[in-house]
Design an enzyme around this catalytic site. Structure first.
Site, PDB file in Angstrom:
ATOM      1  N   GLY A  42       1.179  -1.350  -0.087  1.00  0.00           N
ATOM      2  CA  GLY A  42       0.157  -0.359  -0.012  1.00  0.00           C
ATOM      3  C   GLY A  42       1.010   1.038  -0.168  1.00  0.00           C
ATOM      4  O   GLY A  42       2.155   1.575  -0.099  1.00  0.00           O
ATOM      5  N   ARG A 330     -15.023  13.133  12.676  1.00  0.00           N
ATOM      6  CA  ARG A 330     -15.872  11.629  12.122  1.00  0.00           C
ATOM      7  C   ARG A 330     -16.449  11.473  13.507  1.00  0.00           C
ATOM      8  O   ARG A 330     -17.414  11.068  13.087  1.00  0.00           O
ATOM      9  CB  ARG A 330     -14.634  11.401  11.101  1.00  0.00           C
ATOM     10  CG  ARG A 330     -14.463  11.266  10.284  1.00  0.00           C
ATOM     11  CD  ARG A 330     -13.461  10.393   9.521  1.00  0.00           C
ATOM     12  NE  ARG A 330     -13.095  11.368   8.357  1.00  0.00           N
ATOM     13  CZ  ARG A 330     -12.446  10.593   7.747  1.00  0.00           C
ATOM     14  NH1 ARG A 330     -11.434   9.370   8.048  1.00  0.00           N
ATOM     15  NH2 ARG A 330     -12.170  10.761   6.661  1.00  0.00           N
TER      16      ARG A 330
END
Ligand SMILES: Cc1cc2nc3c(=O)[nH]c(=O)nc-3n(C[C@H](O)[C@H](O)[C@H](O)COP(=O)(O)OP(=O)(O)OC[C@H]3O[C@@H](n4cnc5c(N)ncnc54)[C@H](O)[C@@H]3O)c2cc1C
Ligand code: HEM
Ligand code: HEM
Ligand code: SF4
Ligand code: F3S
Ligand code: FES
Lengths: 636, 264, 229
Positions: A42, A330
């Site tokens: 990644g 969030r």
């Protein structure tokens, strides 16, 4: 287990320079004699593998997908933060540092976060140089947008696919090194254990997912960049393959696991449509720049959105958090959504959803402007729901998205196992109890491009190159163990499928260790999970052979680890008797707002494996705040 | 809804050398399919059913399930990624099929993409093409300030249109000639529209085409089928650009530089 | 030389070779048509044209050799690419479908090979006088040995021949209707604004060429042109 964060002395601005100077260097001529095993391709893994190879180390890189380009980073949508202050709107390294520490609810290590903010600026330069087509303005310079938890515009983006573009940049660099022969890439290869020699991580055992061959790889150091464990909930925004296996097996070999209970629930995801659902889809938080979140004022109002007049709508984020409004962080936005749904004001058939409405911004900026900004996100939403977000508001609901917890690492990103380094989402380092949007890409690339290339040298300089070969007994025993587990999974031949168990675990985790947690629930989960695990090993049905591609077998191994890991998560959640960031304990709140307990919990909880069927040991690393003073986190 | 599936089942991997198939199309009945399911979720349901019946589940590649990782992809009734334009298999929903539909599901077919198992193919050829030169040769740390070189918005947009390629391979699967030119064209177009990428444009064009040919893909005869199935709707313009870049590179090449252009 | 060969052997090089030879062949077909249209304006015109060609043997042979080379290269490359393309998909789909590829684009090899057959027949017919020696003989008789008009009209007065020629023109249309826009794309001429028009133009030009040839094929049967007595 001793936890020495090895934070350099001196003022925070100078710590990273100081460390880079302290670190011993490996003589350039000798670098090629050292081999580094990088697990993960990644953002963190690919950037690390490429950068280490450029320095001259031999690198072997592993990923379970068929190509390194498919690592889950590819899915990131919104953007990446950097304190470039191109907007001239008052941003600075210090502000990014401050926002991140505060956003993390004061549960992150100051020194690491400051370094992250410092490196953020280099990341953008590196990305642009490697061909990442960030959004630009007509003048030809880079554009920015704002993201949750910040009042400055510091987020760089590439339409709705910042992750794919950044990963393709890192992947291009990695591919270049593979072409040059400095990196050996092993795709469709899953790491299943770490091998320790004299207490140092000197190798890994992997399974070739195509041939089924169990193989050992030896190296002078091991780097884990294997991502997050959000799939412990079964339903999450993570890719199906995301797992805890690599970090969990490292934990069982002695690596400390930090703050496993810190998970992030993202406020803007597409609500679940049925129990066939295999994953949840995120709608980038950037949408909250122009979308307004609301629900009907009165309960059980089943009218279509268009029929609900303005004065009967409750724009609850704007109401509760005037200064941040729809851009509240969030964890806060997610809990607020949960609250209104609990009050019976949720929308849609399930009542589990809130509106994200673009009516006003379309009226203000025009449909084209909105399409230019979010076109492909709207496209994606329309595909999945068969509803047109231009003409009717999106339906959104919170979903598991990111895991702040991970393997404990020191300032050099080295775990409690010498020679085992952990990067990206897999470590616990920089986000405390809650991650701000657009900061995971930043962290993954900072770790891979700019931290590990220095710090690993400091470790390797003290090691004899190529000292370990795979013919050592340590490798044989570990490999044998891996092969055994595979055989065992195939031999049970019970009645329930792997997914069946995974879903059951997910339901326990979501209801007892999800958005809100309490003692009773967690204690119940701690009874249910071991029972489920026991049943798994008695009754799971895995068909096929170990000698070919066998996706059920892969899943089974991952679920087996989740079944152990879930228990640790609940344990950690139970022990942390406070509310902070993504960890909300109902017992500790002031009408819905998290209440921290800095007296007793201003620390990192690090779990040590104490052997099979033994309760793990909890250690703590105290957190000092010398530069940002501890305050109640308010976005009002 | 109900559907009848005809799915390619193959247990033994075929290789470039040996394409001998021990596979075949197998028929499956599936009830209780919800229109809101994605195509892959429908296959999940089938697989659960198969496991309960003691049959091995169907192997298929997938990961993100939101149309961005490029892992998924099967040929549905002769069309890669199925009937919807600009859609990956994981984003295709069953509501696009009629109740009682007969659906044929096959893997990508190309010599360069040997079948690994069932619907899973080996697309590593794409990685090798990228390794041959689809990058900018810049080492970490060597970069100048990101705003030092302005890039016209139009150029950035063009580069982006090509950069959206997710490497799924549908273009190859759809092309009657199993040509990879849309994929390779996308790589070349991505870099050639950026000042940073233009530096190596000639090397890149020659190396990518050489690598592509080496992998045994077919040749484009401008049938434009690839463009029609590309989930990111990459235009065949990129193929024209690739042709241009390649010819330009060959014409400008110094006799000395002959060797360049060898396979990756 | 090696440079050229390498270029030709590469996939893109092969495409470009098809395109360049394609243009030239197209050019020839057009020129040839214009020349042959003299047929409509009576014996003198056409024969004068034929005579003009004959009067420059050097040039004529150069053109013929060039044409032969171009044609050969076009065919050889076309076949090479076609074989490579077959090899690129060893296992066919059980269920085939096509979204937007035109029939013409998918039948280039077929239409091409059919044209090859036509050209061979055509040469045997008019150039070597194998198929219809009678008509061919008439050419030698009148107009200073170049009474092409007599030869052609005599042949086209035979319905079978006229129909055969016309039929081949349909194939030529098929080949060119894809070919012309295809060569533009191959040569890198692609633009969101112009490409759609180029595709239309491709069909129109192909139709004009094939139509013109058909007109000639039927010119005698339709009585537009009278058989030279
Ligand atoms: C939908 C979505 C949107 C997001 N949007 C944003 C955003 O806008 N901004 C932002 O900053 N962050 C965002 N994030 C978070 C961010 O994308 C991730 O945290 C980050 O990309 C993780 O990168 P990584 O390199 O650590 O791990 P990953 O990218 O997950 O890579 C993990 C790698 O490890 C390999 N691997 C894993 N386990 C094994 C094993 N056992 N053996 C071998 N290999 C293994 C995998 O193959 C893969 O290559 C988003 C996340 C999601 C899910
Ligand atoms: C006078 C006769 C012919 C003319 C005018 C002609 C013209 C053309 C043109 C303009 C193209 C397009 C080139 C391109 O796509 O770049 C083409 C392509 C092609 N031609 Fe011909 N051609 C002729 C004869 C033949 C013959 C005899 C063959 C036999 C093999 C043939 C095979 C092909 C093939 C396979 C293509 C496809 C290549 C492609 O589309 O890229 N052609 N032709
Ligand atoms: C109905 C239409 C056509 C007519 C009336 C026609 C007529 C002729 C005649 C009379 C000749 C012989 C000239 C001479 O030797 O004195 C000739 C030669 C030739 N034609 Fe045609 N032709 C037609 C169509 C075509 C087409 C469509 C093609 C190509 C695809 C073609 C290719 C050739 C070639 C290659 C020669 C040989 C040229 C030479 O010998 O130099 N013709 N044609
Ligand atoms: S060009 Fe389109 S179809 Fe081809 S690999 Fe890329 S995304 Fe897939
Ligand atoms: S379909 Fe094939 S022929 Fe060319 S335009 Fe696309 S590669
Ligand atoms: S699964 Fe990732 S694109 Fe379909």
């Amino acid at each position: 287990m001793k936890l020495d964060a090895r934070i350099p002395a001196g003022p925070i601005q100078g710590k990273w320079d100081a460390r880079r100077f302290e670190l011993k260097l490996v003589n350039p001529a000798n670098k090629r004699r050292y081999k580094v095993l990088v697990v993960g391709s990644g953002l963190a893994g690919a950037s690390a593998a490429a950068s280490l190879a450029e320095l001259g180390y031999q690198v072997e890189c592993f990923c379970f997908q068929d190509s390194p380009r498919r690592a889950h980073s590819i899915a990131a949508q919104g953007g990446i933060n950097a304190a470039k202050n191109y907007r001239n709107d008052g941003d600075s390294i210090w502000r990014l540092f401050y926002d991140t520490v505060k956003g993390g609810d004061f549960r992150a290590r100051e020194a690491n976060v400051y370094r992250l903010a410092q490196l953020s600026v280099n990341i953008i330069d590196q990305a642009v140089a490697s061909g990442v087509p960030f959004a630009r303005e007509y003048g030809g310079l880079l554009d920015n947008r704002s993201f949750g938890g910040a009042q400055v515009s510091r987020t760089f983006y590439a339409r709705g696919q910042t992750g794919q573009q950044l990963l393709l940049g890192a992947y291009a660099g990695l591919s270049r090194q593979i072409g040059l022969g400095t990196v050996k890439m092993f795709s469709r290869t899953e790491m299943l254990d770490v091998v320790l020699v004299d207490g140092h991580a000197k190798g890994i055992v992997v399974r070739d997912l195509v041939t089924g061959e169990v193989r050992s790889h030896a190296g002078d150091a091991v780097v884990l960049a294997t991502g997050g464990y959000g799939n412990v909930f079964y339903l999450s925004t993570n890719a199906k393959g995301c797992n805890v296996t690599a970090t969990w097996r490292a934990y069982k070999r002695g690596a400390g696991f930090a703050n496993p209970c810190y998970t992030q629930i993202h406020p803007t995801c597409i609500p679940q449509s049925g129990d066939h659902q295999s994953k949840l889809t995120l709608m980038s938080e950037s949408l909250r720049n122009d979308g307004r979140v609301w629900v009907p004022k009165q309960q059980g109002d089943k009218r279509r959105a268009a029929e609900i007049p303005e004065h009967e709508r409750d724009y609850y984020l704007e109401r509760k958090y005037p200064s941040f409004g729809n851009l509240a962080p969030r964890d806060i936005a997610s809990r607020a959504a949960m609250q209104v749904c609990d009050e019976g004001r949720g929308i849609g058939d399930t009542g589990l959803g809130v509106y994200l409405d673009f009516r006003d911004s379309i009226a203000r900026l025009g449909k084209d402007a909105i399409a230019a900004r979010y076109g492909n996100l709207f496209h994606m939403y329309a595909k999945i729901t068969a509803e047109d977000p231009y003409s009717r508001p999106m339906r959104i609901f919170p979903a598991v998205h990111y895991t702040m917890g991970g393997l404990w690492v020191d300032y050099d990103l080295q775990s409690t196992i010498p020679g085992l380094f952990v990067l990206g989402e897999a470590n616990f380092s920089d986000h405390g109890a809650n991650r701000l949007g657009a900061s995971a890409l930043m962290q993954g690339l900072a770790d891979g491009y700019f931290v590990i290339p220095y710090t690993i040298g400091g470790y390797l300089a003290g090691q004899k190159a190529g000292a370990v070969e795979v013919d050592r007994p340590e490798f044989q025993t570990v490999a044998a163990g891996v092969a055994d587990m595979t055989r065992k999974l195939l031999s049970i031949q019970g009645k329930r499928t792997v997914d069946d168990f995974h879903k059951a675990l997910g339901r326990i985790m979501w209801s007892k260790c999800g958005m809100a947690r309490n003692q009773a629930g967690l204690e119940q989960a701690l009874r249910e999970i071991p029972a489920l695990r026991e049943e798994f090993w008695r009754d799971v049905k895995v068909l096929g052979s170990a000698a070919t591609l066998n996706q059920s077998l892969e899943k089974a191994g991952r679920v087996a680890d989740f079944l152990e890991f879930g228990e640790l998560m609940c344990r950690d959640a139970l022990e942390r008797r406070e509310s902070c960031g993504g960890h909300f304990r109902e017992e500790w709140q002031d009408d819905g707002e998290a209440r921290r307990d800095d007296e007793n919990f201003c620390n990192v909880a690090v779990w040590e494996h104490a052997g099979p069927e033994q309760p793990p040991r909890r250690h703590t690393e105290p957190l000092e705040f010398e530069n940002v003073h501890l305050a109640v986190r308010s976005y009002k | 809804m109900k559907v009848t599936l005809h799915i390619w089942r193959q247990s033994k991997a075929s290789s470039k050398a040996d394409f001998a198939q021990d596979g075949s199309m197998v028929r499956y009945e599936l009830d209780h399919v919800s229109p809101d399911m994605s195509f892959l979720e429908m296959l999940d349901v089938l697989n659960e059913q198969l496991v309960h019946q003691g049959q091995e589940p169907v192997a298929f590649d997938h990961d993100c399930r939101e149309g961005i990782c490029g892992a998924c992809g099967v040929v549905i009734d002769g069309v890669p990624h199925g009937p919807e334009r600009g859609t990956t298999t994981c984003q295709l929903h069953m509501r696009h099929f009629t109740d009682g539909a007969e659906i044929h599901v096959e893997p990508w077919r190309a010599a360069a993409f040997p079948v690994v198992k069932d619907l899973v193919v080996d697309r590593s050829a794409f990685d090798r093409i990228v390794q041959a030169g689809a990058f900018i040769s810049v080492d970490t740390g060597a970069a100048q300030d990101a705003n030092a070189v302005p890039v016209a918005k139009a150029d950035a947009e063009r580069a982006f249109d090509a950069a959206t390629c997710i490497g799924c391979g549908a273009c190859v699967a759809a092309c009657k000639n199993a040509s990879a030119m849309l994929f390779v064209g996308a790589k070349i177009s991505h870099f050639v529209h950026l000042p940073q990428g233009r530096v190596e444009r000639e090397q890149r064009a020659k190396k990518l085409v050489a690598a592509m040919d080496h992998e045994g893909f077919g040749n484009c005869t401008n049938q434009y089928e690839c463009e029609a199935v590309c989930p990111k709707e990459i235009p065949v313009r990129v193929i024209a650009e690739m042709n241009r870049e390649f010819v330009r590179a060959r014409i400008r090449e110094e006799p000395a530089a002959k060797s360049v252009g060898g396979h990756g | 030389m090696k440079w050229l060969f390498d270029f030709w052997r590469s996939s893109v090089g092969g495409k470009v070779t098809m395109a360049i030879t394609g243009v030239l062949l197209f050019g020839f077909v057009v020129a040839h048509l214009l020349g042959n249209l003299q047929l409509l304006s009576g014996p003198e015109a056409l024969n004068a044209y034929a005579h003009f060609l004959q009067s420059k043997p050097g040039l004529l042979w150069l053109a013929r050799i060039g044409l032969l080379a171009v044609f050969g290269l076009h065919v050889a490359t076309g076949i090479r690419l076609a074989r490579a393309n077959r090899a690129a998909r060893p296992v066919p789909y059980a269920m085939e479908d096509t979204v937007q590829a035109t029939f013409a684009s998918r039948s280039m090899v077929f239409s091409g090979l059919t044209l090859l057959v036509f050209v061979i027949y055509h040469l045997l017919h008019f150039t070597f006088g194998v198929t219809n020696p009678g008509d061919f003989a008439r050419k030698a008789m009148g107009a200073g040995g170049h009474d092409v008009h007599a030869m052609v009209t005599a042949s086209f007065s035979v319905p079978a021949i006229a129909i055969a020629y016309a039929a081949f023109q349909l194939v030529l249309f098929l080949h060119l209707s894809h070919g012309i826009q295809s060569l533009a794309q191959t040569l890198g001429l692609h633009h969101a604004r112009y490409t759609p028009s180029i595709k239309v133009l491709s069909v129109v030009l192909a139709a004009l060429v094939a139509g013109g040839n058909m007109l000639l094929s039927f010119s005698v049967l339709t009585g537009i042109v009278r058989v030279a007595s």
